[in-house]
Scaffold this active site. Structure first.
Site, PDB file in Angstrom:
ATOM      1  N   HIS C 122       0.979  -1.259   0.070  1.00 41.29           N
ATOM      2  CA  HIS C 122       0.082   0.032   0.090  1.00 41.29           C
ATOM      3  C   HIS C 122       0.923   1.322  -0.114  1.00 41.29           C
ATOM      4  O   HIS C 122       2.020   1.183   0.700  1.00 41.29           O
ATOM      5  CB  HIS C 122      -0.782  -0.094   1.336  1.00 41.29           C
ATOM      6  CG  HIS C 122      -1.804   0.838   1.283  1.00 41.29           C
ATOM      7  ND1 HIS C 122      -1.786   2.149   1.977  1.00 41.29           N
ATOM      8  CD2 HIS C 122      -3.280   1.089   1.071  1.00 41.29           C
ATOM      9  CE1 HIS C 122      -2.641   2.883   1.751  1.00 41.29           C
ATOM     10  NE2 HIS C 122      -3.639   2.080   1.237  1.00 41.29           N
ATOM     11  N   ASP C 199       2.799  -4.778   8.339  1.00 37.75           N
ATOM     12  CA  ASP C 199       1.478  -3.764   7.908  1.00 37.75           C
ATOM     13  C   ASP C 199       0.412  -4.693   7.836  1.00 37.75           C
ATOM     14  O   ASP C 199      -0.065  -5.613   7.130  1.00 37.75           O
ATOM     15  CB  ASP C 199       1.567  -3.217   6.507  1.00 37.75           C
ATOM     16  CG  ASP C 199       0.438  -2.383   6.104  1.00 37.75           C
ATOM     17  OD1 ASP C 199      -0.886  -2.393   6.832  1.00 37.75           O
ATOM     18  OD2 ASP C 199       0.284  -1.780   4.876  1.00 37.75           O
ATOM     19  N   GLN C 202      -4.605  -5.130   7.081  1.00 36.75           N
ATOM     20  CA  GLN C 202      -5.880  -6.114   6.299  1.00 36.75           C
ATOM     21  C   GLN C 202      -5.763  -7.401   6.910  1.00 36.75           C
ATOM     22  O   GLN C 202      -6.416  -8.337   6.784  1.00 36.75           O
ATOM     23  CB  GLN C 202      -5.402  -6.410   4.717  1.00 36.75           C
ATOM     24  CG  GLN C 202      -5.730  -5.169   3.931  1.00 36.75           C
ATOM     25  CD  GLN C 202      -7.118  -4.601   3.914  1.00 36.75           C
ATOM     26  OE1 GLN C 202      -8.003  -5.064   4.454  1.00 36.75           O
ATOM     27  NE2 GLN C 202      -6.985  -3.248   3.372  1.00 36.75           N
ATOM     28  N   LYS C 225     -11.113  -0.350  10.080  1.00 39.97           N
ATOM     29  CA  LYS C 225     -10.907  -1.738   9.156  1.00 39.97           C
ATOM     30  C   LYS C 225     -11.553  -2.773   9.864  1.00 39.97           C
ATOM     31  O   LYS C 225     -11.543  -3.909   9.478  1.00 39.97           O
ATOM     32  CB  LYS C 225      -9.745  -1.954   8.260  1.00 39.97           C
ATOM     33  CG  LYS C 225      -9.409  -0.627   7.349  1.00 39.97           C
ATOM     34  CD  LYS C 225      -8.235  -1.318   6.296  1.00 39.97           C
ATOM     35  CE  LYS C 225      -7.594  -0.161   5.797  1.00 39.97           C
ATOM     36  NZ  LYS C 225      -8.300   0.300   4.520  1.00 39.97           N
ATOM     37  N   CYS C 365      -4.548   2.457  -3.796  1.00 35.89           N
ATOM     38  CA  CYS C 365      -3.364   2.847  -3.273  1.00 35.89           C
ATOM     39  C   CYS C 365      -2.095   1.914  -3.438  1.00 35.89           C
ATOM     40  O   CYS C 365      -1.314   1.709  -2.550  1.00 35.89           O
ATOM     41  CB  CYS C 365      -3.552   2.928  -1.727  1.00 35.89           C
ATOM     42  SG  CYS C 365      -4.645   4.471  -1.531  1.00 35.89           S
TER      43      CYS C 365
HETATM   44  C1  LIG Z   1      -2.424  -3.011   3.326  1.00 35.30           C
HETATM   45  C2  LIG Z   1      -2.940  -1.668   3.754  1.00 35.30           C
HETATM   46  N1  LIG Z   1      -2.020  -0.926   4.413  1.00 35.30           N
HETATM   47  C3  LIG Z   1      -2.197   0.200   4.779  1.00 35.30           C
HETATM   48  C4  LIG Z   1      -3.435   0.869   4.694  1.00 35.30           C
HETATM   49  C5  LIG Z   1      -3.669   2.336   4.955  1.00 35.30           C
HETATM   50  O1  LIG Z   1      -4.801   2.417   6.199  1.00 35.30           O
HETATM   51  P1  LIG Z   1      -5.390   3.711   6.487  1.00 35.30           P
HETATM   52  O2  LIG Z   1      -5.722   4.366   5.320  1.00 35.30           O
HETATM   53  O3  LIG Z   1      -6.436   3.449   7.498  1.00 35.30           O
HETATM   54  O4  LIG Z   1      -4.129   4.576   7.366  1.00 35.30           O
HETATM   55  C6  LIG Z   1      -4.522   0.191   3.856  1.00 35.30           C
HETATM   56  C7  LIG Z   1      -5.656   0.772   3.837  1.00 35.30           C
HETATM   57  O5  LIG Z   1      -6.260   1.030   2.939  1.00 35.30           O
HETATM   58  C8  LIG Z   1      -4.088  -1.148   3.531  1.00 35.30           C
HETATM   59  O6  LIG Z   1      -5.283  -1.854   2.949  1.00 35.30           O
END
Ligand SMILES: Cc1ncc(COP(=O)(O)O)c(C=O)c1O
Ligand SMILES: Cc1ncc(COP(=O)(O)O)c(C=O)c1O
Lengths: 150, 407, 407, 150
Positions: C122, C199, C202, C225, C365
């Site tokens: 991401h 990370d 998910q 999430k 993203c």
């Molecule tokens: C794998 C992963 N990492 C990080 C994020 C970032 O999360 P947030 O937008 O809540 O900071 C997301 C969410 O879109 C994600 O799917």
């Protein structure tokens, strides 16, 4: 001490016992030691309580001790009660005492025997109904614990 | 137009609560404000009806959420008369200040320059610049406002090398209002390049404020102090400054293009908003702004000044109490800090709490200022539009009882 | 134990909503999850009954708020089996990652070293390290996981100079689950000092996870999430690392002592939490954790894997669709991205929305990954425990209609 | 085009008009120019629409133009409609046209006269019921505007 229109006076009176207010107004063993073996300043910045603890120790026995500071009635009276209670005790006895003080403050069951051993310190028990104030009551005890354990 | 405070109070569910058997008297508004029902309801409505991530969705929920969220930004922009794309959502005023320090300060201030703040800044506007001073080598200068803001004190330390004047609009300890307009004029006369940041955490919630009129460069405030939710704040910045600043955090939403080699930043304000935002927070902040404007910022200010003057007058009758910041001729907001000759603030706070009266005690995140009064803690009452003269009376009755109890 | 999905669904008010005249089918859970009523109610309860600033108050509201807020931290700690003081509240996973990059990365990575991430990260775990690479001069290396995670790919680029491996636990595009335990073993064999960041945006919402078992150094995730509110996230860090890291932001609550000359930092976790936190957010995240644990993380995972296998099987019957990440033997979570031979994802998304079906379309993203498939956008469905097999069927019926409509 | 079980088909049909789908499937003026006077790539990263615009211009009149790209039916058909509509117009006429296209997309009232002048472009009007898609429809027009204003 006036009862006036205050509500919750019973709880307040339990916390601000006459022994507590007496120690607050006339703290014991304030005088700094000439040549302390150990000393430590502790504080609780969120309410502004400060205590300086100094002690002399010989063969694991606390032979003299001074506690002075600034802060609320609870932290200062507790420091004074401490100052009165631990002279001539061994490190191990002091650590045990601190454990018991903590138990009392947390409202845990303690035996009659232990309660007797606490003496005037028992006056701090009323603080347990005021959870944010427990930190004040324990400030000196925690500092002393750190000091003799180091 | 005068406001019916009793009917305002009905909008705040928490004000019906009792504490220790007494009706809650909430006098800790400088720490955080209470929330009207419509603000709380807007959060529930978001989560029960259209909760969705924003900005990237083609489906209905996402469209509705995006529209509501961006509409809230628009309302905040209107509140302080700023362009919409100069309103950056942050977590709180603290983050707004840190964002300016990191993204602008670190990259634009050099060792020969200096930063000016007051001796009464909240830690968020003090420690932050202390760190920038340590990192850049620039000098950090303090104006003493213990007796109120005096222009000559600023004149004495302002020079051509002043990169930034970062100043509280209303001190959360002393309650003094600083004369931002006059300060801006003085600074701009000395050096047009000197930037001006206003910590408006205690002013935006309570008075009309127009960033355009004031001519300032940055403004920081928190939603939770203005009837909005926790977890969201605002940074306003002048467009030409924001355009030239580096992003603060990296991630989703703040980029326009990413490859394995590098990335390009999104347009304002998104460049500074990485990741999923506080969507419910933004939307309900918009509702809080509507609520405030409906009462009228002028009305809010007037009521709070009246309460404050009433309370100061009463304090003057208590000889054992000292008000911190006792220049009574100085313009001031609804914040009064005080100490007692012999009773510790913490003990006062506990006894008042038993009477259902919530006040704050401690260093109020302005430790060196409070220390300068020879104490490490003070007690504080702070007002909002829903406070009444009767509550001030109850407070003073309780204060009298505290003295009776202890002395 | 098997979960009654119909009764789970009743806990989510939004699932009763209709969109464009059809019952909402919410398949955008990787973007954000829906919230059960008890989570929403806990926010209302906070604001109507005990809203107050935390940590510094002696009055009842402040005590109640502090207790609830810290209790929520405790619940989050238990969820991932971490010590309470190693749980730092942030705004979202993005901020958690940026915090590690700024406070640890910038100060601990040197130009001779390298950072390893995957090609499927991401943006928050990609752009962030790109920037650290640019600032420190260290090399940024990518493992290609387009066909799944292969240990040999990591072996090829891992060396004694690898400062950090920062890796997604479940890709939000490909759905692949990376084998963290095995990765940690490999890394620790090469160099005990190499740090491992996961990370878990998910994964934490969908499966059991134990940071202690995994032996990782940092973990990042977002509350929104995992049935929690927007505006709050979590960073877990190993204590010895957190203790040695510099604060990320400066202000209230993160200091223990401030003078006009300098400041001392507070203990963990407060050192990293400047300013008034997202109090309602923290408290309701605790309620979300309770809710998840009550269903059981194992049960959630199992149901989502079943839905995913069912959907993948159905996709294989559509010859014009390609699933991104089509290594069907690889362990995977409830995320499926896909493209159509000739119909653009955006057009698919719009037509599905008309049927009440919410899916996400775009680069998710992860722009460079999506581009590597020769497209700048993909469509994505993603599941949570409240999704049903019937909803998967409805999705595929609508997909068939999209083809009928366009072809 | 099948009506099948889709709901909201009327709205969908208004957006995906046959003219739109025709332009999407057979975009006009795709071929790159040999030596363009001006060119620009525009994209909408959030949905992945991309268009390359090239043009030749003489005495403020667009003499030739190419639009090619990748993306959804709306962005690509709109680009193709654009490519068909502006050759031989002056800069000023084009800017005026863009203003009118925007007005139509926003659902503002436009006169019959203007509506006539839009010709096939009017087929884009159905997009106005799909607010998130308006960006797609305007992508090329906004790019062209930037290009001839620079
Ligand atoms: C794998 C992963 N990492 C990080 C994020 C970032 O999360 P947030 O937008 O809540 O900071 C997301 C969410 O879109 C994600 O799917
Ligand atoms: C003057 C001032 N500045 C800044 C802040 C910081 O606000 P927050 O904690 O919401 O970031 C406060 C709040 O305590 C304040 O009173």
């Amino acid at each position: 001490m006036s009862m006036s229109r205050l509500s919750g006076v019973d709880d307040l009176n339990e916390m601000y016992e006459s022994i507590i207010l007496d120690h607050y107004r006339n703290p014991r063993n304030l005088k700094k030691l000439a040549s302390p073996d150990l000393e430590k300043d502790v504080n609780n910045p969120f309410c502004g309580d400060e205590l300086s603890i100094q002690l002399n120790i010989e063969n694991d026995v606390v032979t003299d001790l001074s506690v002075s500071g600034n802060g609320c009635a609870i932290s200062q009276s507790s420091g004074s009660l401490l100052a009165e209670s631990v002279i001539n005790l061994t490190k191990i006895q002091i650590l045990e005492l601190i454990v018991n003080v903590r138990k009392m403050m947390r409202g845990e069951d303690i035996s009659e025997e232990i309660r007797d051993s606490l003496g005037d310190i028992e006056a701090l028990e009323g603080v347990k109904k005021f959870p944010v104030r427990i930190k004040c009551a324990l400030l000196g005890w925690t500092g002393l614990e750190d000091l003799i354990q180091d | 137009m005068s406001v019916n405070i009793d009917s305002v109070r009905k909008d705040f569910p928490i004000l019906g609560r009792s504490v220790n058997g007494k009706k809650l008297v909430y006098l800790d508004n400088a720490a955080t404000s209470q929330k009207p029902k419509i603000v709380i309801d807007s959060i529930t409505e978001y989560y029960t009806k259209y909760n969705s991530n924003v900005h990237r969705g083609v489906h209905t929920l996402s469209m509705e959420a995006t529209e509501a969220y961006e509409n809230a930004r628009f309302k905040v922009a209107k509140l302080i008369n700023a362009p919409e794309d100069c309103i950056i959502w942050t977590r709180n005023a603290t983050e707004s200040l840190n964002l300016v320090a990191s993204s602008w300060g670190l990259n634009n201030i050099s060792a020969e320059q200096n930063i000016i703040i007051t001796n009464a800044e909240h830690h968020s506007n003090l420690v932050t610049w202390q760190q920038i001073s340590k990192k850049t080598g620039c000098e950090l200068r303090y104006i003493d406002i213990s007796n109120g803001f005096e222009m000559s004190n600023l004149k004495n330390i302002l020079d051509k090398n002043t990169a930034l004047v970062s100043i509280t609009h209303i001190s959360n300890v002393l309650g003094y209002v600083t004369p931002i307009s006059d300060i801006v004029s003085l600074i701009k006369k000395m050096n047009l390049d000197t930037k001006i940041l206003v910590d408006a955490a205690q002013s935006v919630p309570h008075m009309p404020l127009d960033v355009n009129d004031l001519g300032i460069d940055f403004l920081a405030f928190s939603a939770h102090k203005m009837m909005g939710p926790t977890g969201i704040g605002v940074l306003y910045g002048k467009k030409e400054l924001l355009l030239n600043m580096e992003p603060y955090m990296f991630g989703g939403d703040m980029i326009i293009e990413v490859s394995y080699e590098g990335a390009k930043w999104n347009e304002l304000p998104y460049k500074f908003e990485a990741g999923t935002p506080n969507i419910a927070g933004g939307i309900s902040t918009g509702v809080a702004v509507d609520y405030l404007l409906n009462i009228g910022m002028e009305n809010i200010w007037k009521h709070e000044v009246d309460l404050t003057n009433y309370a100061l007058e009463k304090f003057s009758q208590f000889k054992n109490f000292t008000v911190l910041g006792n220049n009574l001729n100085h313009p001031r907001g609804g914040v009064i800090s005080f100490v007692h000759k012999s009773i510790h603030p913490h003990d006062i706070g506990t006894i008042l709490d038993k009477q259902g009266i919530a006040i704050r005690t401690g260093h109020h995140c302005a430790m060196p200022l409070v220390r300068s009064y020879g104490t490490s803690a003070a007690a504080r009452v702070s007002f909002y539009i829903y406070n009444t003269f009767n509550e001030v009376d109850l407070f003073f009755e309780a204060i009298k009882d505290v003295e009776d109890y202890f002395l």
